[in-house]
Design a protein around this motif. Structure first.
Motif, PDB file in Angstrom:
ATOM      1  N   VAL A 113      41.498  29.517   3.644  1.00 22.60           N
ATOM      2  CA  VAL A 113      41.774  29.859   5.041  1.00 22.60           C
ATOM      3  C   VAL A 113      40.721  29.260   5.956  1.00 22.60           C
ATOM      4  CG1 VAL A 113      42.050  31.759   6.683  1.00 22.60           C
ATOM      5  CG2 VAL A 113      42.915  31.993   4.334  1.00 22.60           C
ATOM      6  N   LEU A 148      33.012  32.868   9.122  1.00 25.47           N
ATOM      7  CA  LEU A 148      32.459  33.565   7.959  1.00 25.47           C
ATOM      8  C   LEU A 148      30.940  33.751   8.057  1.00 25.47           C
ATOM      9  CD1 LEU A 148      34.540  32.087   4.987  1.00 25.47           C
ATOM     10  CD2 LEU A 148      34.957  34.128   6.364  1.00 25.47           C
ATOM     11  N   TRP A 153      41.822  31.088  -1.221  1.00 24.77           N
ATOM     12  CA  TRP A 153      42.958  31.025  -0.290  1.00 24.77           C
ATOM     13  C   TRP A 153      42.858  29.883   0.719  1.00 24.77           C
ATOM     14  CZ3 TRP A 153      41.956  36.894   0.197  1.00 24.77           C
ATOM     15  CH2 TRP A 153      42.570  37.552  -0.870  1.00 24.77           C
ATOM     16  N   LEU A 205      38.089  33.534   0.869  1.00 26.44           N
ATOM     17  CA  LEU A 205      38.791  32.933   2.008  1.00 26.44           C
ATOM     18  C   LEU A 205      38.619  31.422   2.106  1.00 26.44           C
ATOM     19  CD1 LEU A 205      37.991  35.632   4.727  1.00 26.44           C
ATOM     20  CD2 LEU A 205      40.031  35.421   3.286  1.00 26.44           C
ATOM     21  N   SER A 206      37.703  30.863   1.328  1.00 19.36           N
ATOM     22  CA  SER A 206      37.515  29.411   1.363  1.00 19.36           C
ATOM     23  C   SER A 206      37.942  28.740   0.071  1.00 19.36           C
ATOM     24  CB  SER A 206      36.047  29.081   1.654  1.00 19.36           C
ATOM     25  OG  SER A 206      35.660  29.577   2.911  1.00 19.36           O
ATOM     26  N   LEU A 209      33.096  36.478   0.760  1.00 14.76           N
ATOM     27  CA  LEU A 209      34.070  35.961   1.724  1.00 14.76           C
ATOM     28  C   LEU A 209      34.343  34.478   1.487  1.00 14.76           C
ATOM     29  CD1 LEU A 209      32.823  37.677   5.007  1.00 14.76           C
ATOM     30  CD2 LEU A 209      34.824  38.280   3.641  1.00 14.76           C
TER      31      LEU A 209
END
Length: 259
Positions: free
Chosen positions: A124, A153, A122, A118-119, A114
């Protein structure tokens, strides 16, 4: 191996400083006598009392422990009830597949995936840490939102492993009570199905859930070695991980006492 040519007098001072000048049984007995008073010695790395070093990191681990417990019971108990009522239906099968996939993936591995997606890729969520740099200067509401944003997360990684056990325990307990004689008797006497299940059966089904509290309590006090390492969360788990690497024996022993 590196050899240091130190005078014997300096070696004796070092042994006395680190507590290696006494026989092992005496050193252990001394430490054991001090432990109940929370006198756990001095950290080699931080040169501060062990109890202070651990206490400084404890609030972060307690925060994640409490939030994990709230989400675990808040989601798993209703989900277990739903699975018991819809036993052997599509909903039961689909949710079982999802929670066992989550159970099969280690929390730290899921956290690493993750974080990478996501870090890093992307962007996010934040890459790690408990709060952003300069968060102390933010307004209270903005500071709270910043902590929540950093917690998304890590909390997913914490929750992944506990979902399956808690949900299935709730489901199996309720299914067993639904088929018990006292429920059948209550239905035969005219009690509504909803009241028989959600009042009588559910009340008894919640008792086994108390057995899962002990596992969550350890997260309150000790955090998670690898999840805190992945997200660089300065909790007790990361402290213990770094202490093992640095051979900071007083901190390691203090961590074991508290856990």
């Amino acid at each position: 191996r590196l050899q240091l040519d130190l005078p014997e007098a300096q070696l004796a001072q070092l042994r006395a400083y680190y507590g290696f000048d006494k026989p092992l049984p005496i050193a252990y007995a001394t430490w054991l006598g001090d432990a109940p008073r929370l006198d756990l010695g001095t950290s080699f790395r931080y040169n501060e009392p062990v109890i202070k070093v651990i206490a400084d990191r404890l609030p972060i681990s307690i925060y994640y422990g409490i939030v994990t417990a709230l989400f675990t019971y808040g989601i798993c108990i209703p989900l277990g009830i739903l699975k018991a009522i819809r036993h052997r239906t599509r909903i039961d099968t689909l949710t079982s597949i999802l929670i066992f996939i989550g159970y099969a993936v280690p929390g730290f591995a899921l956290g690493a995936v993750l974080s990478n997606l996501l870090s890093v890729r992307w962007e996010v969520f934040p890459l790690g840490g408990f709060a952003s740099a300069g968060a102390a200067d933010l307004a209270p509401l903005a500071r709270m939102f910043d902590i929540v944003w950093h917690s998304v997360l890590p909390l997913i990684a914490y929750l992944a492993g506990s979902f399956a056990v808690t949900t299935m325990l709730m489901k199996n307990s309720l299914v067993e009570n639904m088929s018990a004689d006292y429920v059948k008797t209550a239905l035969a006497k005219g009690l509504s199905w909803r009241r028989a299940i959600f009042v009588h059966a559910l009340r008894n089904s919640l008792i086994p859930m108390a057995t899962t509290v002990g596992g969550l309590l350890t997260i309150f006090l000790t955090g998670s070695f690898l999840i805190e390492r992945v997200f660089n969360i300065q909790g007790v788990g990361l402290l213990a991980f770094e202490a093992i690497q640095a051979r900071d024996f007083p901190v390691v022993l203090g961590f074991l006492v508290i856990s």
